[in-house]
Motif scaffolding. Structure first.
Motif, PDB file in Angstrom:
ATOM      1  N   GLU A 106       2.024  11.789 -15.526  1.00 25.53           N
ATOM      2  CA  GLU A 106       1.033  12.298 -14.558  1.00 25.53           C
ATOM      3  C   GLU A 106      -0.293  11.563 -14.751  1.00 25.53           C
ATOM      4  O   GLU A 106      -1.012  11.307 -13.794  1.00 25.53           O
ATOM      5  N   SER A 126       0.176   7.727 -13.658  1.00 31.59           N
ATOM      6  CA  SER A 126       0.397   7.530 -12.217  1.00 31.59           C
ATOM      7  C   SER A 126      -0.847   7.867 -11.401  1.00 31.59           C
ATOM      8  O   SER A 126      -0.857   7.672 -10.190  1.00 31.59           O
ATOM      9  N   GLY A 127      -1.864   8.386 -12.047  1.00 31.54           N
ATOM     10  CA  GLY A 127      -3.089   8.746 -11.325  1.00 31.54           C
ATOM     11  C   GLY A 127      -3.045  10.163 -10.779  1.00 31.54           C
ATOM     12  O   GLY A 127      -4.018  10.642 -10.194  1.00 31.54           O
ATOM     13  N   ALA A 128      -1.891  10.857 -10.955  1.00 27.44           N
ATOM     14  CA  ALA A 128      -1.774  12.216 -10.417  1.00 27.44           C
ATOM     15  C   ALA A 128      -2.743  13.170 -11.114  1.00 27.44           C
ATOM     16  O   ALA A 128      -3.242  14.116 -10.499  1.00 27.44           O
ATOM     17  N   GLU A 169      12.333  15.684  -8.761  1.00 29.66           N
ATOM     18  CA  GLU A 169      12.279  14.382  -9.440  1.00 29.66           C
ATOM     19  C   GLU A 169      13.474  14.212 -10.377  1.00 29.66           C
ATOM     20  O   GLU A 169      14.063  13.141 -10.436  1.00 29.66           O
ATOM     21  N   MET A 228       4.777  22.880  -7.851  1.00 32.75           N
ATOM     22  CA  MET A 228       4.875  21.999  -9.027  1.00 32.75           C
ATOM     23  C   MET A 228       6.286  22.078  -9.626  1.00 32.75           C
ATOM     24  O   MET A 228       6.872  21.052 -10.000  1.00 32.75           O
ATOM     25  N   LYS A 272       8.620  20.223  -7.424  1.00 30.85           N
ATOM     26  CA  LYS A 272       8.395  18.776  -7.581  1.00 30.85           C
ATOM     27  C   LYS A 272       9.117  18.246  -8.819  1.00 30.85           C
ATOM     28  O   LYS A 272       9.808  17.229  -8.772  1.00 30.85           O
ATOM     29  N   GLU A 320      -5.675  12.643 -11.894  1.00 36.89           N
ATOM     30  CA  GLU A 320      -6.959  12.558 -11.190  1.00 36.89           C
ATOM     31  C   GLU A 320      -6.971  13.562 -10.030  1.00 36.89           C
ATOM     32  O   GLU A 320      -7.971  14.231  -9.783  1.00 36.89           O
ATOM     33  N   ILE A 321      -5.830  13.641  -9.331  1.00 34.55           N
ATOM     34  CA  ILE A 321      -5.714  14.591  -8.217  1.00 34.55           C
ATOM     35  C   ILE A 321      -5.790  16.022  -8.758  1.00 34.55           C
ATOM     36  O   ILE A 321      -6.482  16.874  -8.205  1.00 34.55           O
ATOM     37  N   PHE A 322      -5.062  16.273  -9.857  1.00 30.35           N
ATOM     38  CA  PHE A 322      -5.067  17.626 -10.429  1.00 30.35           C
ATOM     39  C   PHE A 322      -6.473  18.041 -10.855  1.00 30.35           C
ATOM     40  O   PHE A 322      -6.832  19.206 -10.785  1.00 30.35           O
ATOM     41  N   ARG A 323      -7.242  17.069 -11.345  1.00 32.78           N
ATOM     42  CA  ARG A 323      -8.592  17.395 -11.799  1.00 32.78           C
ATOM     43  C   ARG A 323      -9.481  17.825 -10.643  1.00 32.78           C
ATOM     44  O   ARG A 323     -10.401  18.606 -10.816  1.00 32.78           O
ATOM     45  N   VAL A 324      -9.192  17.284  -9.470  1.00 32.83           N
ATOM     46  CA  VAL A 324     -10.001  17.630  -8.299  1.00 32.83           C
ATOM     47  C   VAL A 324      -9.408  18.835  -7.569  1.00 32.83           C
ATOM     48  O   VAL A 324     -10.129  19.664  -7.023  1.00 32.83           O
TER      49      VAL A 324
END
Lengths: 393, 339
Positions: free
Chosen positions: A224, A227-229, A17, A10, A13, A231-235
């Motif tokens: 985050e 951008s929908g990221a 960026e 992270m 990343k 959602e990924i972090f939640r999973v």
């Protein structure tokens, strides 16, 4: 081990960026310096003078000569003209042609002989409350100068009379001593005599550091989410705290680099004094950075949109400029506002960095404690909020 | 008689014989309400290991809500959801590492390259460097982005980004994959390749739940769940679903003169007759072969003359549109379906 891997990924990343936007980084470093240099070069620090007209009514015993009044005027007042008519002079004041109107009393001697004070009327026309105060000071200065001028004249006349009566003058008694028996000899005991840039340098640096921290982080978690990221972090098996720590580490690293660069350029290029011990300054900068990042991350977590995050960040900047001691001293505000100001990291950052960089020591140690408490509270609040955001189902 | 599609609650899954029969994904009467909108309405389904479940339905039918309930990003208002034996809201970390998720609106990190995006997601799911590097290459090759691995996501087309997002979902080789419209914006050739890969994953024992806006892609699924207005209105193998939807075989009849369809409706074994034009009938018969001579005789007996009569397999689009319209008609909503 996996936790470390996730956190470091992270951090990488975030830094990648940011590194892909070199223009933004460059403006973050050079922008504040350019602003400071412009401020230093452009700001004279001298108060505006007051262009004035003296009204000497017809039949007055006072002279009509402009030079006469220019000699007695203080350093803030420039006598532009001497006129007999009040209404013309008032019209010029109304048109902003002049800033002060000095109306001398018509029969000053008569007042003195009657044992009364004559009145020197001074008018001005200022909307700005600070200029109003300055005009008031200038008016007092004119009155003081006139009094001194009159006393000096009277003293000279009296001394001449005594000398004539006694047959010889008294060399130790001079008119200016009679008029002003005491003069002021002030000294500034501060370790460095600062110019404008030097004095404001630490404050600007503290404000930049706070704004940098908030700007960098205020949008990060909002992005985050949008951008929908998130959602990924939640999973994904990343914990909210890991995500938060990664953000702190990445942006603290970047803030440290930018902060150190700005500090070096500020000291080396702009000549801002650096009297304090480096470790003490480093601790203050670190605390201010962590507190600012916490404030930015908290904004990022409570804001629903990027626009809202930007608005909140700008609100903090505005509040900081007004209440942190950057422009106006904090202790000139009422207590509730002082309490609010103490919630801003930059309030303590400015106080501490000015003390360290200009005096070489921390005078008010409680600022360090306050900064530490703010940093800790914001970290805890952000940790609580990020859990809420990531697990809000 | 036609099936009562609205009361359909059975679960049908294709189950390889050598695998555990316990469903990896279970929903029992799962309901999710957002304000006054019921996004998922008492949905029950099971998905066994090694199968592909396709979630299909019109826009706003509740596909994404279902996926989000299954991944634990949205909690059900009532009912029960279990994935890999756990409540998705309380997944253990180890369980999370076995789940792959492609959200519908994942836009990736625009300032990272393709490889960096994939590698980052791999690290999030607990992969270490050597395997992360190997898998990054594998999935980028799979979605045909290996040559573009150094390209920033912001410089990619919409289709490339979607493929990259799919690579991110696949990189850690999860046991269960939730893919919300993985083929949206991808050209037909690549869609075919993506489905081949999804089937390969299925053959390798992976379980996949896939939403798609392309009804035709239902043929790639072992089971299709058709959703409408948050309700599960059909759940079956695509082939069986076609037959169940129509209640028989579909016959297309063209006559040389306008005809009256009523005598055909009265024939035994005829489920439905729809007059498409004065000379064209669409007939659903229990047994198409047996009904064909009866239909020809009846039309001829009533003064008509059959030009052609053909048995036709309806497209999945037609079947799903029919099922959704039927469902909505029963619920008093005549709006045409747009799957």
């Amino acid at each position: 081990m996996k936790s470390l891997g996730r956190t470091s990924a992270m951090v990488r990343k975030e830094l990648r960026e940011l590194a892909r936007r070199p223009g933004a980084i460059l403006s973050l470093i050079l922008g504040p310096l350019v602003v400071m240099a412009l401020f230093g070069a452009g700001f004279t620090g001298e108060r505006n003078t007051f262009r004035a007209i003296v009204v000497v009514p017809a039949g007055s015993e006072l002279p009509q000569d402009v030079e006469y009044y220019r000699q007695m005027a203080g350093r803030l007042v420039i006598i532009a003209d001497v006129v007999p008519d009040v209404s013309t002079a008032r019209a010029r004041l109304g048109h902003d042609d002049i800033r002060l109107l000095v109306i001398t009393p018509k029969d000053i001697r008569k007042h003195l002989e009657a044992g009364e004070q004559a009145t020197l009327e001074v008018d001005w026309n200022e909307l700005d409350p600070l200029e109003d105060m300055a005009a008031s000071s200038a008016a007092n200065e004119v009155g003081h100068a006139l009094n001194t001028f009159i006393i000096k004249g009277a003293a000279a006349e009296g001394l001449r009379f005594v000398a004539t009566a006694a047959g010889q003058p008294n060399p130790s008694l001079r008119p200016e001593v009679v008029a002003e028996p005491v003069r002021t000899a002030g000294r500034n005991l501060a370790p460095v005599q600062t110019g404008v840039v030097a004095y404001f340098g630490p404050a600007v640096f503290a404000l930049i550091l706070q704004h940098l921290g908030i700007t960098l982080t205020a949008l990060s978690l909002v992005r985050e989410r949008t951008s929908g990221a998130m959602e990924i972090f939640r999973v994904a098996p990343i914990r909210p705290l890991e995500l938060l720590v990664a953000k702190y580490v990445a942006y603290a690293f970047l803030s440290a680099i930018i902060g150190a660069t700005v500090m070096v350029l500020m000291v080396r290029v702009l000549g801002v004094p650096f009297a304090g011990p480096v470790p003490d300054v480093a601790v203050v900068v670190a605390l201010l950075t962590v507190a600012s990042l916490g404030l930015g991350l908290f904004i990022s977590l409570v804001a629903d949109t990027e626009r809202q995050a930007v608005q909140l960040a700008m609100l903090v900047l505005l509040g900081s400029v007004f209440f942190s001691g950057f422009v106006l001293p904090v202790d000139e505000f009422r207590l509730p506002v002082q309490a609010l100001a103490s919630l801003l990291p930059v309030t303590h950052g400015i106080a501490l960095l000015q003390q360290l960089m200009l005096r070489g020591l921390i005078v008010d140690g409680w600022h360090v404690v306050a900064l530490g408490v703010i940093a800790a509270v914001l970290f805890i609040a952000s940790a609580w909020q990020i859990r809420h955001v990531m697990r809000d189902l | 008689m036609r099936h009562d599609l609205c009361s359909f609650r059975a679960s049908v899954t294709v189950q390889p014989a050598d695998l555990d029969l316990t469903p990896l994904v279970q929903m029992r009467e799962a309901t999710r309400v957002f304000g006054e909108v019921t996004a998922a309405d008492h949905v029950s389904l099971d998905v066994s290991e090694g199968t592909i479940l396709g979630l299909i339905g019109p826009s706003g039918s509740g596909k994404t809500t279902l996926i989000r309930m299954l991944t634990g990003t949205v909690a059900p208002s009532s009912g029960e959801v279990r994935v890999l034996g756990e409540d998705p809201r309380r997944f253990r970390r180890e369980t999370r590492e076995r789940i792959g998720y492609l959200p519908q609106d994942f836009l990736l990190y625009r300032d990272l390259t393709a490889a960096e995006n994939v590698s980052f997601v791999a690290a999030l799911f607990g992969m270490f460097w050597p395997s992360r590097r190997r898998r990054t290459r594998e999935v980028l090759e799979l979605v045909q982005l290996w040559d573009a691995r150094r390209r920033l996501a912001r410089d990619m087309s919409g289709g490339m980004r979607r493929r990259l997002a799919l690579a991110c979902a696949l990189v850690h080789d999860p046991a269960v994959l939730f893919l919300d419209e993985p083929t949206a914006g991808i050209d037909p050739l690549l869609r075919q390749m993506v489905w081949e890969e999804l089937r390969r994953l299925r053959d390798g024992g992976r379980t996949l739940l896939v939403t798609t806006q392309y009804v035709g892609e239902a043929q790639h699924c072992d089971t299709v769940a058709l959703l409408s207005d948050g309700q599960l209105i059909a759940l079956d193998h695509p082939d069986r679903l076609v037959r169940r939807a129509l209640g028989g075989d579909l016959l297309e009849v063209v006559t040389k003169r306008p005809i009256d369809p009523r005598p055909v409706r009265d024939l035994r074994g005829i489920q439905r007759v729809e007059q498409r034009s004065p000379e064209r009938l669409r007939i659903v018969a229990e047994d198409g072969s047996a009904a064909t001579p009866l239909i020809v005789d009846t039309i001829t007996a009533h003064g008509g003359e059959v030009a052609t009569i053909n048995e036709r397999r309806p497209t999945l689009d037609e079947v799903f549109a029919l099922l959704v319209e039927d469902h909505r008609a029963r619920n008093g909503d005549p709006e045409p379906a747009a799957p």
